[in-house]
Design a protein around this motif. Structure first.
Motif, PDB file in Angstrom:
ATOM      1  N   ASP A  97       3.083  -6.405 -25.905  1.00 28.67           N
ATOM      2  CA  ASP A  97       4.083  -7.224 -25.226  1.00 28.67           C
ATOM      3  C   ASP A  97       3.388  -8.129 -24.211  1.00 28.67           C
ATOM      4  N   SER A 133      12.980  -6.241 -19.605  1.00 29.05           N
ATOM      5  CA  SER A 133      13.090  -6.949 -20.885  1.00 29.05           C
ATOM      6  C   SER A 133      12.177  -6.355 -21.949  1.00 29.05           C
ATOM      7  N   GLN A 134      12.660  -6.381 -23.184  1.00 28.93           N
ATOM      8  CA  GLN A 134      11.847  -5.982 -24.337  1.00 28.93           C
ATOM      9  C   GLN A 134      12.002  -7.006 -25.465  1.00 28.93           C
ATOM     10  N   ARG A 137       9.818  -7.100 -28.787  1.00 29.49           N
ATOM     11  CA  ARG A 137      10.115  -6.180 -29.895  1.00 29.49           C
ATOM     12  C   ARG A 137      10.776  -6.916 -31.058  1.00 29.49           C
ATOM     13  N   ASN A 152       4.823  -1.906 -26.770  1.00 25.06           N
ATOM     14  CA  ASN A 152       6.100  -2.481 -26.377  1.00 25.06           C
ATOM     15  C   ASN A 152       7.017  -1.550 -25.594  1.00 25.06           C
ATOM     16  N   HIS A 154       8.510   0.583 -22.566  1.00 24.86           N
ATOM     17  CA  HIS A 154       8.420   0.375 -21.118  1.00 24.86           C
ATOM     18  C   HIS A 154       7.361   1.252 -20.468  1.00 24.86           C
ATOM     19  N   ASP A 175      13.113   1.045 -14.598  1.00 29.47           N
ATOM     20  CA  ASP A 175      14.094   0.061 -15.061  1.00 29.47           C
ATOM     21  C   ASP A 175      15.427   0.326 -14.384  1.00 29.47           C
TER      22      ASP A 175
END
Length: 554
Positions: A97, A133-134, A137, A152, A154, A175
């Motif tokens: 990421d 945010s991801q 992915r 990817n 967290h 998060d």
């Protein structure tokens, strides 16, 4: 009476252990900003750093961006990364990421800014990262590989930092939506106070890489339809999405003073709470926000009169801003003083998981410069906001920090999840105190590659001044990691050093410069510690993407 005095002494001792020093920062913000000084200039000038969505991102997802509000505070070249520097293969880099990649570089820069080689504190350093945010992915085609899995998630954002730099303290990704990075800072401060680590890295990152998350946010009607974020203004109609990354290196204040660190600011207190049952799951709670501010002040032994500036969450939404300023007015207001409130989101957009730490670094700069930047995008106060006789004002120009307003800065960050965070900072007398070494006759320059060594030499030559030369010598030689290619510059003055650095940068000979073998020791004793902000490392980046980009992209 003796019992009361004893209890007061114990309370003061406890507060002393909770005070934390910020000794280094790293950051990326829209507009090509990559250091504190450029950040300050943009804020002081009230610049709008938002822009249109980069075209290669739009092309990557073809028509998926159609109909979406795409103006925001975007970073440049977010797919570019110096994977070789961190020992990461090209295949793994493509699966990683870009938020994780960006964190690695910014964390490295934060430790360089603190003049602490990461390896020297590896066993006792903790990592606390805010990330939400991801988007990356969604770039996967076919079945993800094992490297895609660990590139990817967290948890791997924090874990990769610790793995790459060898850190062995508590490590976690956090998060809580928009408050993530300030909650990470709070958690880091608690870990330092508890003795879980002796050095802590706290920060956050956010990139907008795919349209799906923007589409989901747009459906909440929270985004500004005209692509402008106007906190506290009568024209406020929502926020714009922003990108960024920030990291701070922390120590217990007593340890930083003992070690001779340059202290950028002192964290007097932090706190976290939850909205609980408000008018809606994502709606803010004025009572919870008020209680949080009051509780942080109380735990730090401060009062409302100590706060001269509040860096607000300030998203520019018609609902959120009036609620937040009502809480601030209740907790901090006083008719006997004038104090200021601002929000960096007007300059950058809402950087979501990175918003809190970028606001924190702004507050650090306000304390350092003793000035309050003008609030960008502000003309007329939102009529829903009641200031009354609170003394709160929104600055329309950059103004001196009046000492009568209060000596501390506060930072608020409120998550859509309902998790709120608040931090109070003070300035440090040690920022301007330079412990100069008695002599400054030579220094080290090193980099991962020969080309990076030349680039760094040129950056150093531009930065050098006679006044800073002793601190420059210490920071360059002892405050940065010695890497594969190294040169020793023997120079008694900044002018001699500039000439030798220029020769090194241009690949020419100079009698004051010689290359060192990898095993050759630095030919000097360590002088007294004196820290100076030097140019950041010259990353040699390559574009890594799991998906093919548009024509003309690399």
């Amino acid at each position: 009476m003796e019992t009361i005095q004893s209890l007061r002494g114990q309370l003061e001792a406890l507060r002393a252990t909770q005070r934390v020093a910020i000794i280094g920062t790293g950051l990326r913000a829209p507009g090509g900003i990559a250091d504190r000084e450029a950040y300050w200039q943009a804020l002081a000038e009230g610049r709008d750093l938002t822009n249109e969505l980069p075209e290669h991102r739009r092309r990557t997802f073809a028509d998926d961006w159609d109909g979406l509000l795409s103006r925001g505070g975007y970073l440049k070249d977010v797919l570019d990364f110096d994977a070789k520097f961190f020992g990461i293969s090209p295949r793994e880099a493509r699966s990683l990421d870009p938020q994780h990649r960006l964190l690695l570089e910014v964390v490295w820069e934060a430790f360089e800014d603190a003049a602490i080689p990461p390896a020297s504190v590896a066993e006792s350093t903790g990592v606390f990262v805010g990330i939400t945010s991801q988007d990356y992915r969604l770039w996967a085609d076919g079945e993800p590989s094992s490297s895609w899995l660990i590139g990817n998630g967290h948890c791997f954002a924090a874990g990769r930092i610790a793995y790459t730099l060898g850190f062995q303290g508590p490590t976690m990704a956090i998060d809580t939506a928009c408050s993530s990075s300030l909650v990470a800072l709070h958690t880091a401060c608690r870990a330092l106070a508890a003795g879980d680590c002796d050095v802590a890295l706290a920060g956050g990152v956010s990139l907008v890489l795919a349209p799906r998350s923007t589409a989901e946010i747009q459906r909440t009607e929270a985004l500004s339809p005209d692509g402008r974020c106007r906190p506290f203004d009568a024209r406020a109609n929502g926020f714009v999405r922003g990108e960024g990354c920030g990291a701070v290196v922390l120590k217990r204040l007593a340890d930083a003073e003992r070690d001779g660190d340059r202290i950028l600011a002192v964290i007097e207190g932090t706190g976290v709470n939850q909205d609980g049952q408000s008018s809606g799951f994502t709606a803010p709670n004025v009572l919870a926000q008020t209680r949080l501010i009051e509780s942080v002040l109380a735990s730090a032994g401060l009062t409302a009169a100590d706060i001269g500036y509040l860096e607000a969450h300030g998203t520019g939404t018609p609902l959120g801003d009036p609620i937040e300023l009502e809480a601030a007015r209740t907790a901090l207001g006083s008719p006997r003083r004038t104090w200021h409130v601002g929000s960096v989101k007007a300059n950058l957009g809402h950087a979501e998981a990175a918003a809190g730490v970028l606001g924190l670094i702004k507050a650090v700069l306000c304390l350092e410069k003793r000035r309050i930047p003008q609030q960008a995008q502000f003309e007329t106060l939102n009529p829903r906001i009641e200031l009354g006789d609170s003394g709160m004002t929104v600055p329309t120009e950059t103004v001196p920090w009046d000492s009568s307003a209060g000596r501390c800065a506060a930072v608020s960050s409120f998550g859509m999840s309902g998790t709120n965070a608040h931090v109070v900072l003070s300035s440090s007398d040690s920022f301007e105190r330079v412990m100069s070494p008695a002599t400054a006759s030579g220094f080290l320059v090193s980099a991962h590659t020969e080309s990076a060594l030349r680039a760094l030499a040129i950056r150093y030559a531009v930065r050098l001044s006679e006044a800073d030369y002793p601190a420059f010598v210490y920071t360059a030689t002892h405050g940065r990691t010695r890497l594969r290619f190294a040169a020793w510059i023997k120079a008694d003055s900044a002018q001699e050093a500039r000439d030798a650095l220029t020769a090194l940068g241009n690949g020419t000979e100079d009698p004051r410069m010689r290359m060192l073998d990898s095993a050759e020791a630095v030919p000097s004793e360590a002088p007294a510690r004196a820290v100076l902000s030097l140019p950041t490392y010259p990353w040699e980046k390559v574009t890594y993407s799991i998906r093919p980009l548009g024509v003309g992209d690399t």
